[in-house]
Scaffold this motif. Sequence first.
Motif, PDB file in Angstrom:
ATOM      1  N   ASP A 116     -18.381-106.281  20.088  1.00 62.46           N
ATOM      2  CA  ASP A 116     -19.428-105.559  19.361  1.00 62.46           C
ATOM      3  C   ASP A 116     -18.881-104.260  18.774  1.00 62.46           C
ATOM      4  O   ASP A 116     -19.171-103.899  17.626  1.00 62.46           O
ATOM      5  CB  ASP A 116     -20.605-105.254  20.292  1.00 62.46           C
ATOM      6  CG  ASP A 116     -21.421-106.488  20.622  1.00 62.46           C
ATOM      7  OD1 ASP A 116     -21.295-107.507  19.903  1.00 62.46           O
ATOM      8  OD2 ASP A 116     -22.196-106.447  21.606  1.00 62.46           O
ATOM      9  N   ASP A 117     -18.092-103.545  19.573  1.00 64.76           N
ATOM     10  CA  ASP A 117     -17.491-102.298  19.100  1.00 64.76           C
ATOM     11  C   ASP A 117     -16.536-102.565  17.930  1.00 64.76           C
ATOM     12  O   ASP A 117     -16.494-101.797  16.958  1.00 64.76           O
ATOM     13  CB  ASP A 117     -16.743-101.606  20.234  1.00 64.76           C
ATOM     14  CG  ASP A 117     -17.668-100.891  21.212  1.00 64.76           C
ATOM     15  OD1 ASP A 117     -18.864-100.750  20.887  1.00 64.76           O
ATOM     16  OD2 ASP A 117     -17.200-100.479  22.284  1.00 64.76           O
ATOM     17  N   ALA A 118     -15.752-103.631  18.053  1.00 63.68           N
ATOM     18  CA  ALA A 118     -14.813-103.970  16.981  1.00 63.68           C
ATOM     19  C   ALA A 118     -15.554-104.253  15.687  1.00 63.68           C
ATOM     20  O   ALA A 118     -15.131-103.825  14.601  1.00 63.68           O
ATOM     21  CB  ALA A 118     -13.964-105.169  17.390  1.00 63.68           C
ATOM     22  N   ALA A 162     -17.752-104.343  29.350  1.00 60.73           N
ATOM     23  CA  ALA A 162     -17.930-105.791  29.254  1.00 60.73           C
ATOM     24  C   ALA A 162     -17.185-106.353  28.043  1.00 60.73           C
ATOM     25  O   ALA A 162     -17.140-105.708  26.985  1.00 60.73           O
ATOM     26  CB  ALA A 162     -19.416-106.128  29.158  1.00 60.73           C
ATOM     27  N   PRO A 163     -16.605-107.560  28.156  1.00 61.68           N
ATOM     28  CA  PRO A 163     -15.882-108.140  27.020  1.00 61.68           C
ATOM     29  C   PRO A 163     -16.723-108.215  25.748  1.00 61.68           C
ATOM     30  O   PRO A 163     -16.226-107.936  24.648  1.00 61.68           O
ATOM     31  CB  PRO A 163     -15.515-109.539  27.528  1.00 61.68           C
ATOM     32  CG  PRO A 163     -15.404-109.368  29.011  1.00 61.68           C
ATOM     33  CD  PRO A 163     -16.469-108.378  29.373  1.00 61.68           C
ATOM     34  N   LEU A 219     -12.146-108.804  12.874  1.00 61.24           N
ATOM     35  CA  LEU A 219     -11.134-109.802  12.534  1.00 61.24           C
ATOM     36  C   LEU A 219      -9.874-109.585  13.350  1.00 61.24           C
ATOM     37  O   LEU A 219      -9.320-110.544  13.930  1.00 61.24           O
ATOM     38  CB  LEU A 219     -10.812-109.732  11.041  1.00 61.24           C
ATOM     39  CG  LEU A 219      -9.667-110.642  10.572  1.00 61.24           C
ATOM     40  CD1 LEU A 219     -10.058-112.104  10.708  1.00 61.24           C
ATOM     41  CD2 LEU A 219      -9.289-110.314   9.117  1.00 61.24           C
ATOM     42  N   GLU A 220      -9.399-108.345  13.423  1.00 60.94           N
ATOM     43  CA  GLU A 220      -8.165-108.056  14.145  1.00 60.94           C
ATOM     44  C   GLU A 220      -8.271-108.428  15.623  1.00 60.94           C
ATOM     45  O   GLU A 220      -7.361-109.032  16.191  1.00 60.94           O
ATOM     46  CB  GLU A 220      -7.805-106.575  14.008  1.00 60.94           C
ATOM     47  CG  GLU A 220      -7.314-106.177  12.622  1.00 60.94           C
ATOM     48  CD  GLU A 220      -8.441-105.953  11.620  1.00 60.94           C
ATOM     49  OE1 GLU A 220      -9.612-106.233  11.959  1.00 60.94           O
ATOM     50  OE2 GLU A 220      -8.146-105.490  10.502  1.00 60.94           O
ATOM     51  N   LEU A 221      -9.395-108.065  16.257  1.00 56.36           N
ATOM     52  CA  LEU A 221      -9.542-108.341  17.682  1.00 56.36           C
ATOM     53  C   LEU A 221      -9.722-109.840  17.938  1.00 56.36           C
ATOM     54  O   LEU A 221      -9.146-110.390  18.885  1.00 56.36           O
ATOM     55  CB  LEU A 221     -10.724-107.557  18.248  1.00 56.36           C
ATOM     56  CG  LEU A 221     -10.903-107.640  19.767  1.00 56.36           C
ATOM     57  CD1 LEU A 221      -9.646-107.153  20.491  1.00 56.36           C
ATOM     58  CD2 LEU A 221     -12.122-106.822  20.216  1.00 56.36           C
ATOM     59  N   GLU A 222     -10.493-110.507  17.102  1.00 54.88           N
ATOM     60  CA  GLU A 222     -10.699-111.942  17.291  1.00 54.88           C
ATOM     61  C   GLU A 222      -9.410-112.724  17.082  1.00 54.88           C
ATOM     62  O   GLU A 222      -9.118-113.673  17.817  1.00 54.88           O
ATOM     63  CB  GLU A 222     -11.782-112.448  16.344  1.00 54.88           C
ATOM     64  CG  GLU A 222     -13.187-111.986  16.728  1.00 54.88           C
ATOM     65  CD  GLU A 222     -14.254-112.586  15.841  1.00 54.88           C
ATOM     66  OE1 GLU A 222     -14.034-113.687  15.289  1.00 54.88           O
ATOM     67  OE2 GLU A 222     -15.323-111.964  15.689  1.00 54.88           O
ATOM     68  N   ALA A 260     -12.068 -97.171  17.377  1.00 56.11           N
ATOM     69  CA  ALA A 260     -11.047 -97.813  16.553  1.00 56.11           C
ATOM     70  C   ALA A 260      -9.660 -97.655  17.160  1.00 56.11           C
ATOM     71  O   ALA A 260      -8.864 -98.608  17.187  1.00 56.11           O
ATOM     72  CB  ALA A 260     -11.090 -97.235  15.136  1.00 56.11           C
ATOM     73  N   THR A 261      -9.363 -96.469  17.673  1.00 55.01           N
ATOM     74  CA  THR A 261      -8.069 -96.236  18.315  1.00 55.01           C
ATOM     75  C   THR A 261      -7.899 -97.130  19.540  1.00 55.01           C
ATOM     76  O   THR A 261      -6.834 -97.736  19.740  1.00 55.01           O
ATOM     77  CB  THR A 261      -7.939 -94.756  18.722  1.00 55.01           C
ATOM     78  OG1 THR A 261      -7.983 -93.942  17.547  1.00 55.01           O
ATOM     79  CG2 THR A 261      -6.635 -94.506  19.458  1.00 55.01           C
ATOM     80  N   ARG A 262      -8.947 -97.207  20.346  1.00 54.34           N
ATOM     81  CA  ARG A 262      -8.901 -98.048  21.560  1.00 54.34           C
ATOM     82  C   ARG A 262      -8.642 -99.508  21.208  1.00 54.34           C
ATOM     83  O   ARG A 262      -7.812-100.174  21.848  1.00 54.34           O
ATOM     84  CB  ARG A 262     -10.216 -97.891  22.326  1.00 54.34           C
ATOM     85  CG  ARG A 262     -10.433 -98.907  23.421  1.00 54.34           C
ATOM     86  CD  ARG A 262     -11.550 -98.491  24.372  1.00 54.34           C
ATOM     87  NE  ARG A 262     -12.797 -98.207  23.696  1.00 54.34           N
ATOM     88  CZ  ARG A 262     -13.709 -99.147  23.389  1.00 54.34           C
ATOM     89  NH1 ARG A 262     -13.460-100.417  23.636  1.00 54.34           N
ATOM     90  NH2 ARG A 262     -14.849 -98.802  22.811  1.00 54.34           N
ATOM     91  N   ILE A 263      -9.316-100.004  20.190  1.00 54.81           N
ATOM     92  CA  ILE A 263      -9.166-101.410  19.818  1.00 54.81           C
ATOM     93  C   ILE A 263      -7.811-101.668  19.176  1.00 54.81           C
ATOM     94  O   ILE A 263      -7.148-102.675  19.473  1.00 54.81           O
ATOM     95  CB  ILE A 263     -10.319-101.835  18.898  1.00 54.81           C
ATOM     96  CG1 ILE A 263     -11.627-101.847  19.706  1.00 54.81           C
ATOM     97  CG2 ILE A 263     -10.056-103.207  18.271  1.00 54.81           C
ATOM     98  CD1 ILE A 263     -12.866-102.021  18.907  1.00 54.81           C
ATOM     99  N   ARG A 264      -7.368-100.754  18.330  1.00 51.14           N
ATOM    100  CA  ARG A 264      -6.054-100.934  17.696  1.00 51.14           C
ATOM    101  C   ARG A 264      -4.940-100.944  18.741  1.00 51.14           C
ATOM    102  O   ARG A 264      -3.959-101.688  18.615  1.00 51.14           O
ATOM    103  CB  ARG A 264      -5.816 -99.835  16.671  1.00 51.14           C
ATOM    104  CG  ARG A 264      -6.641 -99.988  15.399  1.00 51.14           C
ATOM    105  CD  ARG A 264      -6.141 -99.061  14.300  1.00 51.14           C
ATOM    106  NE  ARG A 264      -6.922 -99.222  13.063  1.00 51.14           N
ATOM    107  CZ  ARG A 264      -7.873 -98.399  12.669  1.00 51.14           C
ATOM    108  NH1 ARG A 264      -8.173 -97.314  13.401  1.00 51.14           N
ATOM    109  NH2 ARG A 264      -8.524 -98.625  11.544  1.00 51.14           N
ATOM    110  N   GLU A 265      -5.058-100.122  19.769  1.00 54.61           N
ATOM    111  CA  GLU A 265      -4.042-100.103  20.831  1.00 54.61           C
ATOM    112  C   GLU A 265      -4.009-101.427  21.581  1.00 54.61           C
ATOM    113  O   GLU A 265      -2.931-101.946  21.901  1.00 54.61           O
ATOM    114  CB  GLU A 265      -4.329 -98.953  21.800  1.00 54.61           C
ATOM    115  CG  GLU A 265      -4.000 -97.581  21.224  1.00 54.61           C
ATOM    116  CD  GLU A 265      -4.315 -96.450  22.198  1.00 54.61           C
ATOM    117  OE1 GLU A 265      -4.948 -96.737  23.232  1.00 54.61           O
ATOM    118  OE2 GLU A 265      -3.925 -95.298  21.915  1.00 54.61           O
TER     119      GLU A 265
END
Length: 283
Positions: free
Chosen positions: A90-92, A84-85, A99-102, A41-46
């Motif tokens: 998938d992690d998100a 991989a993208p 939703l945030e990453l997309e 979650a931290t990685r994706i939020r950053e």
Amino acid sequence: MLATLVGATLALAMDRAALQTDIARRQNAEKHAFREKAAIATRIREVVANERLQIVTQPVLALSTQRIVGVEALSRFPSNPGLAPLRWFDDASRVGLALELELAAARKALQLLPQLPAPLYLAINVSAQTLLHPQLEALLHGHDLSRVVLEITEQLQAPDYPRLSEHIGALQRQGLRIALDDAGTGFASLRHLLHLSPDIIKLDLTLTRGIDAEPRRQRLALAILSFAAETDASVIVEGIETESELATLQALGARYGQGYQLAHPGPLSAHLARYPVIGDEAD
């Protein structure tokens, strides 16, 4: 009697020890899973907060003329290129941040739209959940929707077809087009075709691969091409990787395609410099 009692006591003690060990193991596993999800979650939020994703594009070409009709926006994550993208998305989803990453990817992709000469279109990948979310509609506001394609990326799980179909219809009435991915991969994808009335059907690469040597694949591809023609949809064939596959698909009547045989993903400017832009034959 004493020996039996001692034995029973030892057995009970061993069972308790085993139970305590199992509880400790489960607690450790839960702690590890929690820490792992927190790190994800931290990685994706950053990435989202600092806009640390990049967009490359892969052209969609008219197979007969090798002219470019549109591009698909693909996300890349230079901060961790070894991941991989697809894994990022998938992690998100796993940590509730899909939703945030997309939306971050869609926002970045839409920045390319002014660079596309008319009538080329920009295809953006979204999940069905993001497609239905008001934030995506707000993000699209002000753009020329006639040159935007939303590509539904995932296998829909127990979809609410009436709601999804109604929402798709509203977007289509504004000029936006919907593409449905993974056609030909199973009964579920065929059910989506029946319920969602996409403007574009993307023939999955698992069907394309080796199609030149397998008549069964050719017959299935021909059936989807025929279905699309009857429902006023276009077909884009994904994953064209050999000259023989390309020739076979053209013989079957496929008009549009993507794949390494045609063009690798890369900067939009490079594609526009390499390929002539399609004219009146654009869908």
